[in-house]
Motif scaffolding. Sequence first.
Motif, PDB file in Angstrom:
ATOM      1  N   LEU A 367      19.481  12.001 -42.081  1.00  0.00           N
ATOM      2  CA  LEU A 367      20.243  13.198 -41.744  1.00  0.00           C
ATOM      3  C   LEU A 367      21.435  12.814 -40.874  1.00  0.00           C
ATOM      4  CD1 LEU A 367      17.278  15.574 -40.775  1.00  0.00           C
ATOM      5  CD2 LEU A 367      18.531  15.535 -42.936  1.00  0.00           C
ATOM      6  N   PRO A 368      22.497  13.631 -40.882  1.00  0.00           N
ATOM      7  CA  PRO A 368      23.592  13.381 -39.938  1.00  0.00           C
ATOM      8  C   PRO A 368      23.072  13.438 -38.505  1.00  0.00           C
ATOM      9  CG  PRO A 368      24.238  14.971 -41.611  1.00  0.00           C
ATOM     10  CD  PRO A 368      22.777  14.750 -41.775  1.00  0.00           C
ATOM     11  N   ALA A 369      23.758  12.766 -37.610  1.00  0.00           N
ATOM     12  CA  ALA A 369      23.265  12.639 -36.233  1.00  0.00           C
ATOM     13  C   ALA A 369      23.033  13.998 -35.584  1.00  0.00           C
ATOM     14  CB  ALA A 369      24.251  11.815 -35.411  1.00  0.00           C
ATOM     15  N   GLU A 370      24.001  14.924 -35.748  1.00  0.00           N
ATOM     16  CA  GLU A 370      23.836  16.217 -35.087  1.00  0.00           C
ATOM     17  C   GLU A 370      22.677  17.026 -35.679  1.00  0.00           C
ATOM     18  OE1 GLU A 370      27.077  16.883 -38.236  1.00  0.00           O
ATOM     19  OE2 GLU A 370      26.308  15.279 -36.950  1.00  0.00           O
ATOM     20  N   VAL A 371      22.454  16.885 -37.009  1.00  0.00           N
ATOM     21  CA  VAL A 371      21.330  17.582 -37.654  1.00  0.00           C
ATOM     22  C   VAL A 371      20.006  16.965 -37.220  1.00  0.00           C
ATOM     23  CG1 VAL A 371      20.261  18.198 -39.855  1.00  0.00           C
ATOM     24  CG2 VAL A 371      22.754  18.236 -39.630  1.00  0.00           C
ATOM     25  N   GLY A 400      17.091  13.967 -51.310  1.00  0.00           N
ATOM     26  CA  GLY A 400      18.243  13.115 -51.573  1.00  0.00           C
ATOM     27  C   GLY A 400      19.116  13.012 -50.344  1.00  0.00           C
ATOM     28  N   PRO A 401      20.270  12.383 -50.475  1.00  0.00           N
ATOM     29  CA  PRO A 401      21.170  12.225 -49.321  1.00  0.00           C
ATOM     30  C   PRO A 401      21.736  13.567 -48.868  1.00  0.00           C
ATOM     31  CG  PRO A 401      22.251  11.518 -51.345  1.00  0.00           C
ATOM     32  CD  PRO A 401      20.827  11.778 -51.701  1.00  0.00           C
ATOM     33  N   TRP A 402      22.022  13.648 -47.584  1.00  0.00           N
ATOM     34  CA  TRP A 402      22.610  14.860 -47.019  1.00  0.00           C
ATOM     35  C   TRP A 402      24.050  15.000 -47.502  1.00  0.00           C
ATOM     36  CZ3 TRP A 402      20.829  18.893 -44.170  1.00  0.00           C
ATOM     37  CH2 TRP A 402      21.788  19.738 -43.605  1.00  0.00           C
ATOM     38  N   ILE A 403      24.404  16.229 -47.921  1.00  0.00           N
ATOM     39  CA  ILE A 403      25.765  16.496 -48.389  1.00  0.00           C
ATOM     40  C   ILE A 403      26.374  17.546 -47.477  1.00  0.00           C
ATOM     41  CG2 ILE A 403      27.201  17.253 -50.312  1.00  0.00           C
ATOM     42  CD1 ILE A 403      24.975  16.398 -52.206  1.00  0.00           C
ATOM     43  N   ALA A 404      27.403  17.171 -46.776  1.00  0.00           N
ATOM     44  CA  ALA A 404      28.034  18.077 -45.814  1.00  0.00           C
ATOM     45  C   ALA A 404      28.520  19.344 -46.499  1.00  0.00           C
ATOM     46  CB  ALA A 404      29.194  17.360 -45.121  1.00  0.00           C
ATOM     47  N   CYS A 405      28.308  20.460 -45.830  1.00  0.00           N
ATOM     48  CA  CYS A 405      28.730  21.796 -46.304  1.00  0.00           C
ATOM     49  C   CYS A 405      28.010  22.229 -47.590  1.00  0.00           C
ATOM     50  CB  CYS A 405      30.245  21.864 -46.529  1.00  0.00           C
ATOM     51  SG  CYS A 405      31.212  21.507 -45.048  1.00  0.00           S
ATOM     52  N   TRP A 406      27.039  21.448 -48.015  1.00  0.00           N
ATOM     53  CA  TRP A 406      26.326  21.784 -49.251  1.00  0.00           C
ATOM     54  C   TRP A 406      24.812  21.879 -49.021  1.00  0.00           C
ATOM     55  CZ3 TRP A 406      28.205  22.877 -54.127  1.00  0.00           C
ATOM     56  CH2 TRP A 406      27.268  22.914 -55.174  1.00  0.00           C
ATOM     57  N   LEU A 562      26.522  16.086 -59.762  1.00  0.00           N
ATOM     58  CA  LEU A 562      26.488  16.780 -58.481  1.00  0.00           C
ATOM     59  C   LEU A 562      27.620  16.294 -57.577  1.00  0.00           C
ATOM     60  CD1 LEU A 562      25.163  18.601 -56.338  1.00  0.00           C
ATOM     61  CD2 LEU A 562      23.619  16.712 -55.799  1.00  0.00           C
ATOM     62  N   THR A 563      27.868  15.020 -57.600  1.00  0.00           N
ATOM     63  CA  THR A 563      28.937  14.472 -56.756  1.00  0.00           C
ATOM     64  C   THR A 563      30.274  15.119 -57.080  1.00  0.00           C
ATOM     65  OG1 THR A 563      27.776  12.351 -56.620  1.00  0.00           O
ATOM     66  CG2 THR A 563      30.132  12.359 -56.081  1.00  0.00           C
ATOM     67  N   ASP A 564      30.586  15.282 -58.385  1.00  0.00           N
ATOM     68  CA  ASP A 564      31.862  15.890 -58.783  1.00  0.00           C
ATOM     69  C   ASP A 564      31.900  17.378 -58.449  1.00  0.00           C
ATOM     70  OD1 ASP A 564      32.728  13.462 -59.720  1.00  0.00           O
ATOM     71  OD2 ASP A 564      32.103  13.846 -61.789  1.00  0.00           O
ATOM     72  N   VAL A 565      30.762  18.064 -58.636  1.00  0.00           N
ATOM     73  CA  VAL A 565      30.708  19.491 -58.309  1.00  0.00           C
ATOM     74  C   VAL A 565      30.963  19.694 -56.818  1.00  0.00           C
ATOM     75  CG1 VAL A 565      29.206  21.514 -58.177  1.00  0.00           C
ATOM     76  CG2 VAL A 565      29.192  20.088 -60.230  1.00  0.00           C
ATOM     77  N   VAL A 566      30.317  18.878 -56.003  1.00  0.00           N
ATOM     78  CA  VAL A 566      30.479  18.994 -54.552  1.00  0.00           C
ATOM     79  C   VAL A 566      31.903  18.657 -54.147  1.00  0.00           C
ATOM     80  CG1 VAL A 566      29.776  18.035 -52.326  1.00  0.00           C
ATOM     81  CG2 VAL A 566      28.056  18.544 -54.051  1.00  0.00           C
ATOM     82  N   SER A 567      32.464  17.638 -54.767  1.00  0.00           N
ATOM     83  CA  SER A 567      33.831  17.234 -54.440  1.00  0.00           C
ATOM     84  C   SER A 567      34.810  18.378 -54.689  1.00  0.00           C
ATOM     85  CB  SER A 567      34.220  16.007 -55.264  1.00  0.00           C
ATOM     86  OG  SER A 567      35.556  15.630 -55.019  1.00  0.00           O
ATOM     87  N   GLU A 568      34.664  19.033 -55.862  1.00  0.00           N
ATOM     88  CA  GLU A 568      35.553  20.164 -56.153  1.00  0.00           C
ATOM     89  C   GLU A 568      35.311  21.306 -55.183  1.00  0.00           C
ATOM     90  OE1 GLU A 568      35.831  23.406 -59.679  1.00  0.00           O
ATOM     91  OE2 GLU A 568      36.197  21.326 -60.301  1.00  0.00           O
ATOM     92  N   TRP A 569      34.060  21.533 -54.856  1.00  0.00           N
ATOM     93  CA  TRP A 569      33.704  22.609 -53.915  1.00  0.00           C
ATOM     94  C   TRP A 569      34.343  22.348 -52.545  1.00  0.00           C
ATOM     95  CZ3 TRP A 569      31.794  27.249 -52.929  1.00  0.00           C
ATOM     96  CH2 TRP A 569      31.221  27.522 -51.686  1.00  0.00           C
ATOM     97  N   GLN A 570      34.297  21.110 -52.096  1.00  0.00           N
ATOM     98  CA  GLN A 570      34.846  20.785 -50.776  1.00  0.00           C
ATOM     99  C   GLN A 570      36.365  20.801 -50.773  1.00  0.00           C
ATOM    100  OE1 GLN A 570      32.898  17.009 -50.221  1.00  0.00           O
ATOM    101  NE2 GLN A 570      31.211  17.913 -49.017  1.00  0.00           N
ATOM    102  N   ASP A 571      36.981  20.341 -51.878  1.00  0.00           N
ATOM    103  CA  ASP A 571      38.442  20.292 -51.935  1.00  0.00           C
ATOM    104  C   ASP A 571      39.059  21.666 -52.142  1.00  0.00           C
ATOM    105  OD1 ASP A 571      38.215  17.597 -51.608  1.00  0.00           O
ATOM    106  OD2 ASP A 571      38.524  17.103 -53.743  1.00  0.00           O
ATOM    107  N   GLY A 572      38.318  22.525 -52.898  1.00  0.00           N
ATOM    108  CA  GLY A 572      38.837  23.869 -53.145  1.00  0.00           C
ATOM    109  C   GLY A 572      40.050  23.881 -54.042  1.00  0.00           C
ATOM    110  N   GLY A 573      40.249  22.835 -54.830  1.00  0.00           N
ATOM    111  CA  GLY A 573      41.416  22.754 -55.701  1.00  0.00           C
ATOM    112  C   GLY A 573      41.088  23.181 -57.121  1.00  0.00           C
TER     113      GLY A 573
END
Length: 599
Positions: A367-371, A400-406, A562-573
Amino acid sequence: MTGNPPQLVLPAGLVRAIAALPAKDQQRLDDTFTRLHAANGHLWDAEDRVRGQHLTVLQVADCKREIDQFNSERNALAERADEVLGSLAGAGGTDAPLHTETIASVVDRLSVLTLRIWHSEQAVARDELMRRRIPALQQQREELCVALDTLVADAVAGHRRLPAPARFKIYGRDEPSSAEVVPSRHLKQVIAFGGLSESGKSTSADYVRQACGAHRFKIGYLLRQSAHRHGLADPYMLSPRRQAELLLEELNRFAEAHVEAQLFTIESVHDDASIAQLKLLMGDRLQIVYLDASFELRVERSGTLPQAVAAKDEVKISRGAREVASIADHVIDNSGSVIDLRARLRRISSSWGPHQLRAMATYGLSLPAEVATATTDFTDAIRTNTAVWLAALTGSPTAGPWIACWSDIDLLVIADHAAAEQVASALGRYQSALEGTTTIGLTLATREELIARRLTPRLAFALYEIQHGQPVLHATPGLELPTISRKELAVAATHELPQVVLTMRRLRAGADATRMRQLYKHLVLACRLILREHGMWESGPDHILASASRLPGLPAFDVPSLTDVVSEWQDGGSDQAYKSVINAVDQLLTWYAAELAAA
């Protein structure tokens, strides 16, 4: 001994005489003589077994009852045959001389002689004397056939009268076993319900059938089935031990034919002696449940007059129904609520116990340090309370690995209700520490709810994952949890899927790019549930969607990783991934509706 005894062959003269009878009588005689010959074969075997050197006194007594039974059957069958054969008699009247025995009696002797020849032939290899006897036995059979044909011819011509067929024999009916019956390895668990009239036996058994998938039987049915297989008329004349063996034989037979069955119930336990013997044979695989309630309450439930309930009670008590309570594994006071009764039944009928849970520090979950820090603080805040039994993260943080904002935090806490306030306080601090980082969902369940299996599908899946190695943050040693099977999860999937589909359809109706995360997660969840119904256990969004694409009739999804879906979600483009998710949701909803319509 090898092979089966030969069939009974009737002499030609009797066959011709029978052929002149109506077709219905011919069929009746054919069936009766076949059964008579079979009864003689069973009788021969029983008389052989009773001579065994290692039989107990009880087994010898049971063998004697069986011998009496088959003798009774052969007499009944002979009488039935003579009722038809009597129509062969000619018009000689009372002046014709009376023969000493009926035609069926001679056929019975012919049957026994046929068996004697066959058994002698089987014994030739170990007894030379038998070889010398066989020609004499065959000669006796030829002479008996000639005599029988002569009797039939004389009876048809009216030259001889036949005696009345009634034999007026009285025999007990019973059936023994020379070897101890043991439970089949496929016979996992049996619950036997006892109690007086209207105590809730049938209601309880039906609930266990519906809630736990049990196969439900009446004791009387099992005994009758076993009696029929062994050619027995009245299994209730057996000793308690033999009745128990018959019950176990029948349960074994069903379990071996339905190896997927895990649980059976038997009702109408009114004989304390036979159920006690069944307990000795089965041990802890058999759980005896005695349901108790006051006479007044049972009358009220019955909707009949007190005299009617009392009359049924009297019959059951005379058989030992009340004494079942003294040997029962569980005595349930069934005068309370249905919730109380069902909770007790679920605990009895379900597998549960301490599990080897894998504890892991928060920092071992990637997990991320703050989590990780906030999660550790939450765990430390509740673990000191003795009313808190377990805390665990479920879902994406462990899958699986933690995905920020997801990624979300899904918490499972098992605690007594008294600890709810402390858990809520710790949860508030947890949420404050991670505000803006992720969302946190809490499932707070009590041990009693778990053991009574009052579980939502998601809670059942979380418990399954924990029991199969998913780490926990805190667990009290010796914590007892219900054992969750894949079969249960497949059933749970059918209950959860409709709600997931409804939510997904609602999200789709008002969809825009801001809802892609929700739509994607519901698409993956729906596919995972559908795969479970098909017996497929995939993990990870990419694997789940790929496997679902191969379901019959469902077009392949064109969803990015999932990686591409998250990338688009985070970029908002770009909205390319969003359109792919929308198309996949539409495909799945259309396919699902078509599959249901086909049913």
